[in-house]
Scaffold this motif. Sequence first.
Motif, PDB file in Angstrom:
ATOM      1  N   ILE A   1      41.629  98.297  84.516  1.00  0.00           N
ATOM      2  CA  ILE A   1      40.364  98.343  84.730  1.00  0.00           C
ATOM      3  C   ILE A   1      39.576  99.733  83.990  1.00  0.00           C
ATOM      4  O   ILE A   1      38.535  99.560  83.325  1.00  0.00           O
TER       5      ILE A   1
ATOM      6  N   TRP B   1      41.043  88.497  90.334  1.00  0.00           N
ATOM      7  CA  TRP B   1      42.087  89.357  90.861  1.00  0.00           C
ATOM      8  C   TRP B   1      41.401  90.049  92.316  1.00  0.00           C
ATOM      9  O   TRP B   1      42.160  90.661  92.991  1.00  0.00           O
TER      10      TRP B   1
ATOM     11  N   MET C   1      37.344  91.194  88.355  1.00  0.00           N
ATOM     12  CA  MET C   1      38.041  91.052  87.254  1.00  0.00           C
ATOM     13  C   MET C   1      38.377  89.543  87.195  1.00  0.00           C
ATOM     14  O   MET C   1      39.239  89.148  88.373  1.00  0.00           O
TER      15      MET C   1
ATOM     16  N   LEU D   1      38.978  87.363  79.469  1.00  0.00           N
ATOM     17  CA  LEU D   1      39.184  88.107  80.714  1.00  0.00           C
ATOM     18  C   LEU D   1      37.724  88.836  81.173  1.00  0.00           C
ATOM     19  O   LEU D   1      37.147  89.614  79.929  1.00  0.00           O
TER      20      LEU D   1
ATOM     21  N   ILE E   1      35.488  91.597  82.967  1.00  0.00           N
ATOM     22  CA  ILE E   1      35.554  92.654  84.194  1.00  0.00           C
ATOM     23  C   ILE E   1      33.876  93.071  84.117  1.00  0.00           C
ATOM     24  O   ILE E   1      33.212  93.467  83.211  1.00  0.00           O
TER      25      ILE E   1
END
Length: 337
Positions: free
Chosen positions: A92, A212, A233, A254, A256
């Motif tokens: 991250i 997550w 995330m 994905l 974030i």
Amino acid sequence: MGFPAPGHPATLGNLIRLTPLRLHEIPAYPKLLTSSRPKSQHVTSSPGNPDNPPDNPATIMPLKKSQDDNESGASARHRFDEDGRPLLEPFIIAVLDEATTFIDDVLPHRFKPASERTSRPADAIVQLLKYEIFGQTLGEIPWESRYLPRNPPTDVGKTGEAWFARSSEHSDEPQKGTASFSEFESSLRDNHSEHEAEYTPDVFDARLVLDWTIPRPPAENAPGFSHYRNVSMRIFEMGHKLPPPLSPRVFPVLVITADTGASYGPDFVIVQIPVNIETLPEAFYSNGRNLREGEDSLRRKKPVLGVYTSIERCRLIDGHIKWEMATASDAKGSLPM
């Protein structure tokens, strides 16, 4: 010896690219450990991306160590698990550092103004910019010697990335024609993908695949996390409808999001990176599960899998909100973007 100029291959990252991340290149998640290609009918990737095949768990190899790792592997142990996957917090941090560097350094120095326009109901003037990253430049990126190394795609150096950006400034006020920073947070940072489906007419689905924060939220007291807070995330499949006879597009990303903890005031960033999840049972469109389980005829259509990446940042500076966004995409099939 000076630092490389913004946009030089040495300053461009290897993570926020149009080459999709593969499952072994992202942090472990319980469901990723048993992922395999379903034997049932599945969505076929769009033509032109043979160098990024789906993961086969039987042939996954650990990522190579960065060249700055010592022989004992002490540095790598802080970044990778025993299976060679990047650990959650270092991954991250690497993505967010790469994103903020791109917005702070590459966008103002490499992007060229294209035009200006208004975007009602906002009063602000939106500046549109563009930047072509040539294939040769992408080929010179040190893919395998980064903090989190990646194997470069086999056709690296042949295909470039066309980036487009927008930049605008808004008064920090909850009134017509503008919005407060807290409104920007709730509309853009919080539940970003779900809200995108609400305000983008052609988006017909924002399908959550993995989150997550459910098994274990990122440890924000980890080294390097001192300036990132409220981190999330998740993986989404974003479905876009197109006029017939074109097939719908699905972009697996994905996502974030984080507050950056900037010294000058509130600041948050949103990053979207393409990810290959064709072997993941929890996927819906990427592995063809939608063909059987789709809620309606549109969601049961076989889509074309596209690739999309973006960096979005909002900063509150001296009573004004600076909103910047840079994107690159390829819708694949017969409708390249």
